[in-house]
Design a protein around this motif. Sequence first.
Motif, PDB file in Angstrom:
ATOM      1  N   PRO A 189     -10.360   7.537   4.433  1.00 17.28           N
ATOM      2  CA  PRO A 189     -11.238   6.437   4.849  1.00 17.28           C
ATOM      3  C   PRO A 189     -12.718   6.764   4.730  1.00 17.28           C
ATOM      4  O   PRO A 189     -13.539   5.876   4.520  1.00 17.28           O
ATOM      5  CB  PRO A 189     -10.833   6.194   6.315  1.00 17.28           C
ATOM      6  CG  PRO A 189     -10.039   7.387   6.729  1.00 17.28           C
ATOM      7  CD  PRO A 189      -9.473   8.001   5.501  1.00 17.28           C
ATOM      8  N   TYR A 217       0.833  -1.211   0.000  1.00 18.39           N
ATOM      9  CA  TYR A 217       0.000   0.000   0.000  1.00 18.39           C
ATOM     10  C   TYR A 217       0.867   1.261   0.000  1.00 18.39           C
ATOM     11  O   TYR A 217       0.594   2.219  -0.729  1.00 18.39           O
ATOM     12  CB  TYR A 217      -0.921   0.021   1.220  1.00 18.39           C
ATOM     13  CG  TYR A 217      -2.063  -0.983   1.164  1.00 18.39           C
ATOM     14  CD1 TYR A 217      -2.742  -1.246  -0.022  1.00 18.39           C
ATOM     15  CD2 TYR A 217      -2.486  -1.652   2.320  1.00 18.39           C
ATOM     16  CE1 TYR A 217      -3.796  -2.153  -0.063  1.00 18.39           C
ATOM     17  CE2 TYR A 217      -3.538  -2.560   2.290  1.00 18.39           C
ATOM     18  CZ  TYR A 217      -4.189  -2.808   1.096  1.00 18.39           C
ATOM     19  OH  TYR A 217      -5.232  -3.703   1.051  1.00 18.39           O
ATOM     20  N   GLN A 267     -12.011  -5.671  -0.679  1.00 17.73           N
ATOM     21  CA  GLN A 267     -11.297  -5.330   0.550  1.00 17.73           C
ATOM     22  C   GLN A 267     -10.050  -4.495   0.240  1.00 17.73           C
ATOM     23  O   GLN A 267      -9.839  -3.431   0.810  1.00 17.73           O
ATOM     24  CB  GLN A 267     -10.905  -6.621   1.286  1.00 17.73           C
ATOM     25  CG  GLN A 267     -10.160  -6.404   2.590  1.00 17.73           C
ATOM     26  CD  GLN A 267     -11.043  -5.805   3.678  1.00 17.73           C
ATOM     27  OE1 GLN A 267     -12.205  -6.191   3.813  1.00 17.73           O
ATOM     28  NE2 GLN A 267     -10.509  -4.852   4.414  1.00 17.73           N
ATOM     29  N   TRP A 268      -9.195  -4.997  -0.694  1.00 18.16           N
ATOM     30  CA  TRP A 268      -7.962  -4.226  -0.931  1.00 18.16           C
ATOM     31  C   TRP A 268      -8.258  -2.900  -1.612  1.00 18.16           C
ATOM     32  O   TRP A 268      -7.557  -1.908  -1.384  1.00 18.16           O
ATOM     33  CB  TRP A 268      -6.887  -5.044  -1.659  1.00 18.16           C
ATOM     34  CG  TRP A 268      -7.077  -5.404  -3.102  1.00 18.16           C
ATOM     35  CD1 TRP A 268      -7.440  -6.606  -3.614  1.00 18.16           C
ATOM     36  CD2 TRP A 268      -6.856  -4.556  -4.253  1.00 18.16           C
ATOM     37  NE1 TRP A 268      -7.474  -6.576  -4.991  1.00 18.16           N
ATOM     38  CE2 TRP A 268      -7.116  -5.340  -5.408  1.00 18.16           C
ATOM     39  CE3 TRP A 268      -6.465  -3.227  -4.415  1.00 18.16           C
ATOM     40  CZ2 TRP A 268      -7.014  -4.834  -6.703  1.00 18.16           C
ATOM     41  CZ3 TRP A 268      -6.363  -2.720  -5.719  1.00 18.16           C
ATOM     42  CH2 TRP A 268      -6.635  -3.513  -6.829  1.00 18.16           C
ATOM     43  N   MET A 305     -10.899  -1.037  -0.990  1.00 20.04           N
ATOM     44  CA  MET A 305     -11.345  -0.118   0.067  1.00 20.04           C
ATOM     45  C   MET A 305     -10.146   0.322   0.927  1.00 20.04           C
ATOM     46  O   MET A 305     -10.043   1.483   1.326  1.00 20.04           O
ATOM     47  CB  MET A 305     -12.402  -0.796   0.957  1.00 20.04           C
ATOM     48  CG  MET A 305     -13.712  -1.067   0.264  1.00 20.04           C
ATOM     49  SD  MET A 305     -14.480   0.409  -0.441  1.00 20.04           S
ATOM     50  CE  MET A 305     -14.498  -0.002  -2.187  1.00 20.04           C
ATOM     51  N   GLU A 306      -9.236  -0.613   1.204  1.00 22.36           N
ATOM     52  CA  GLU A 306      -8.060  -0.269   2.021  1.00 22.36           C
ATOM     53  C   GLU A 306      -7.145   0.691   1.256  1.00 22.36           C
ATOM     54  O   GLU A 306      -6.647   1.672   1.811  1.00 22.36           O
ATOM     55  CB  GLU A 306      -7.307  -1.539   2.415  1.00 22.36           C
ATOM     56  CG  GLU A 306      -8.073  -2.362   3.444  1.00 22.36           C
ATOM     57  CD  GLU A 306      -7.411  -3.695   3.780  1.00 22.36           C
ATOM     58  OE1 GLU A 306      -6.388  -4.031   3.171  1.00 22.36           O
ATOM     59  OE2 GLU A 306      -7.946  -4.396   4.668  1.00 22.36           O
ATOM     60  N   GLY A 320     -12.180   1.416   4.952  1.00 25.04           N
ATOM     61  CA  GLY A 320     -11.364   0.302   4.459  1.00 25.04           C
ATOM     62  C   GLY A 320     -12.019  -1.054   4.649  1.00 25.04           C
ATOM     63  O   GLY A 320     -11.346  -2.078   4.641  1.00 25.04           O
ATOM     64  N   SER A 347      -8.751   4.104   1.078  1.00 23.36           N
ATOM     65  CA  SER A 347      -8.668   4.795   2.371  1.00 23.36           C
ATOM     66  C   SER A 347      -7.329   5.493   2.519  1.00 23.36           C
ATOM     67  O   SER A 347      -7.237   6.604   3.030  1.00 23.36           O
ATOM     68  CB  SER A 347      -8.847   3.801   3.520  1.00 23.36           C
ATOM     69  OG  SER A 347     -10.155   3.305   3.509  1.00 23.36           O
ATOM     70  N   ARG A 348      -6.273   4.828   2.067  1.00 25.73           N
ATOM     71  CA  ARG A 348      -4.940   5.424   2.206  1.00 25.73           C
ATOM     72  C   ARG A 348      -4.677   6.469   1.121  1.00 25.73           C
ATOM     73  O   ARG A 348      -3.960   7.432   1.341  1.00 25.73           O
ATOM     74  CB  ARG A 348      -3.876   4.334   2.102  1.00 25.73           C
ATOM     75  CG  ARG A 348      -3.878   3.394   3.300  1.00 25.73           C
ATOM     76  CD  ARG A 348      -2.801   2.359   3.113  1.00 25.73           C
ATOM     77  NE  ARG A 348      -2.816   1.371   4.181  1.00 25.73           N
ATOM     78  CZ  ARG A 348      -1.721   0.954   4.792  1.00 25.73           C
ATOM     79  NH1 ARG A 348      -0.543   1.448   4.476  1.00 25.73           N
ATOM     80  NH2 ARG A 348      -1.796   0.034   5.735  1.00 25.73           N
TER      81      ARG A 348
END
Length: 749
Positions: A534, A135, A522-523, A525-526, A540, A529-530
Motif C-alpha cells: 500500500p 484481486y 482506483q482499481w 491503486m487497489e 489504494g 496495494s495488494r
Amino acid sequence: MTDKVSRWRITRRSFLKGVVISGTATALATQPGYKTPRARAQEAAPPEPGVTYAYTYCDNCNHVPKCGIKAVVKDGKVIGVEARENYPNSPLCAKGVATIQELYDPHRLLYPMKRTNPKGSADPGWQRITWDEAYDTIVAKLNGIKEKYGPEKVMFYCGDPKEPRPAMQRLAYTFGSPNYCNESSTCAWAPTLAAILTYGQGTMGANPTEKTKLCLLWSKNPAWSEPHLFGKLIKAKENGTKFIVVDPRVTPTVEALADIHLQLRPGTDGALALGMMNELINKGLYDQEFVANWVQGFDELKDYVRDFTPERAAEITGIPVDRIKAAVSLFGTEKPATWLGSASPTTHSSNAVQNHRGILAFMALTGNIDVEGGLTFPTHALPFDLFAGTPQFNRTTDLWPQIRDKRADTDRAPVWAHFFPEIQANFMPEYVKEGKIKAIVMAGGNAMMWPQPQEYQEALENMEFGVAADYYLRPWTHNYMDMVLPAAMPYERMAALAVFGRRVFLREPIIKPFGEAKPDWQWMMELGSRLVGPEEFFGGSEEKAVDAVLRFATGKGIEEFRGKPEGVFIAPPGPEQYRKYESGLLRNDGQPGFNTPSGKIEIYSSVLEEFGHDPLPTYKEPVESPFSTPELAKKYPLILNTGSRVPMYTHSKLRDMPILRNLMPVPIVRLHPDDAKARGIQAGDKVIVSSPHGQITVFAEVTNIVRPGAIDIFHGWPQADANKLVARQFDPISCFPAYKEGLCEVTKA
Ligand code: SF4
C-alpha cells in the motif's frame, strides 16, 4: 454475450439519410458561437428547483478530455449535457452530446467477471465475482508468473481512455516489469519519433496564430477528427490565413479551408515532400541562411532529391504537377507558415518515419522554424504529460533503469526502444510465441485495432493469464481473456487533466459509478496495494494518487484544484521566446542549436545511420502498390485506405449510441463514382472488399470524397473489421503498421 452490433437493422433509405445528416450535424455543432437550444434557454432562466450543474469533460474524439461539459444533474442523475461556458473548447459535437447515452447504456459492464469455460470455447461462460475474488486471483496469477518466469513476462497495456497511463506505468514498474505499453504504439509516437530524430524533440506541428500567413495541413481532417479544433481553423481562415491541405480525400476540411488541395495517392506522402523540396531548392525558395546555419545534410538531400522532380512526384502521387508547384510557390511568398500534422496518417505506412521526416525536412528548408506564427516549440516545456504524469510518479527515473534490459522489444524495435520507455506493442503475437510475455493486465484494450486481428486474439488466448478492464464486454477482445473488470466512465471518475497547456484541471466525479464499476486509477491503486504494497500505491486510494500526481507535476495538492472548473494556471518561469536555437533554450546542455547529436536539424540523421537505416528521408513505394507489385495490382486494382475518422464515431467507440448510430448504422466503404460504375455498384449495395490478406462485407457509399482508384474504409466494426484487409507489414524504424497503403478490390456481394 450477443454481439450488440448485430441487433441493428438498416434499410437503404436510412443508410443514405444517415450519410447526409452526419456531415450536417457536425458542421452545425462546430460553428463558433453555436449554442444548443437548452443552453440558450438556460441563459434566460435560472435552473429548475432540484437541478444542479456540475462540470466534466468529453474524451470521445481522442481518448483525451478535450471539450468541457456542463452536466445538468437531478436526483443523482445526469439529465442533460451542455457545452461549458468560459472553457477553451466549446461547443460540444454530437459525440459529446452522446456521452449521456453512453453513461446510461444498459449494456455497460457492471461487475467483475471470470470465465468458467476454458479458453478456446465459443462462450467464456462469464460469471460474476466480487472485487475481492478478482484481486486475489490476479495477485496469485501474476505472482505465480513472476516466481516461475520473472516479472517481465507480464505485459501492462493501456488503451482507451488514456487517463490511467501514469497509474498503469507505475503499476508495471513497481511490479518489476519493463513491459508497459499503450495505444500510442500505433498512434502518436511514430511522428514523435520522426520529429525527435530530425528536430531533437517531438512535435505534431503548431496551430496557426494571428501572424500565420499560411498553414500546411498534412493529412488532417479536424472537421471529423477534432471538431474542437476545426472552428479555430475556420476563424484563422476568416482572418486571412491561407491553407494548403494534403489529403487523398475531398473532406469537409478541404472544402472549408483549402486554397490548394494536394490529393495524393495514399501512402505516397514521402514522394510528395521530396518533390516539393526539389522545387523549393531549384526555384531558390528555401531559406538559405537558416539552412546554412542550422540544417545538417542539405547537400546530401539536394543530391537525393535531384531526381524527385515535381513531374516525378506528380507521377507517383497522382497530383497534377502544377498544383505541386503552386503549393511550393505559396511557401516561397507567404511567411510565416506553420505545419499542422496528425497523430498518425502519414506514419501508417511501411515507410512511416522516413515519409514523415520528409515533411519535417520540407518545413526546415522553408525556414519557418521557431518563428512567431510558424512552427514553434514551447519555450518552457511542461514537466508533465496530459494527465500530469511525471517521471517521478510513473517511476521512469528510479525503477525503469533497473529493469529496462528485460524489455521485450529491443531486438525487434531497436530505434523505438532507444527513445521510449514504453515498449512497442505491435509485436504482441511475436512476444507470446517467443515466450517473452505470458500474461497481460489491460485497460481499454482492443484486439481489433491491429492488422490481422486474429493473430492478436490468438496471442491473448495463448497467454497463461489475462485480465481486462472496460466499459463494456467486447467479445472480439474479452473472449480471449480470463477476467474482466468494470471501468467507471468520465462522469464517475476523478483525474488530473493537463490537456490545455499550462492550465491544469481536476475532474471530480459528479455521480457515483454504476453497479460495481470502479475508476481505473482506483482499481490500479487497489491492485498495486495488494500486489506490491500500500505504501507504493497511496493506500489504494484514487484520490490520494491524483493528489500525488498533481503535487509531483505542479507542486500543488488536490485541494488547490477543487471547485475550480476554470482550472489552475501554472505560470511559466518567463515569457515566450522565438528562435530559441540561437539562445540555447532548445538543448538539454544549454548550448545553441537543436537537441540533436549535431545540434542542427538533422535531415541527415546520425542516429538512423548508427542504427543501420538510411540517414536521409528516402522514399520507398508501399510494399504492395501498382508500381511495386504490378501483377498483384491487376487482381487488386484499388488503393486501400483504412483508419480514417468519421464524425459520429471514434475508432470502434460509440457504435451503440442511438443518436450517433442513426448517422451511420452499418459499415461502409467509400468508392468514387467512376470506380463504382465500372463495377456495376450503386450506393447502398452490399459489397465485398477483398485484399491479398482477407475480405469483409460492407455497404457501398458512392461519393466524390475519395479519389478515383482509391477507397476509404472505416475500421472498428466487429462484423466487418477493416484491419482484416491490412498486411502485418511494419515500418522498420517505428514498427508502425501500414493501415494506409495496400491493394484491394470491391465487388458486389
Ligand atoms: S470535439 Fe466532440 S468528441 Fe471531441 S472532445 Fe469535443 S465534444 Fe467530445
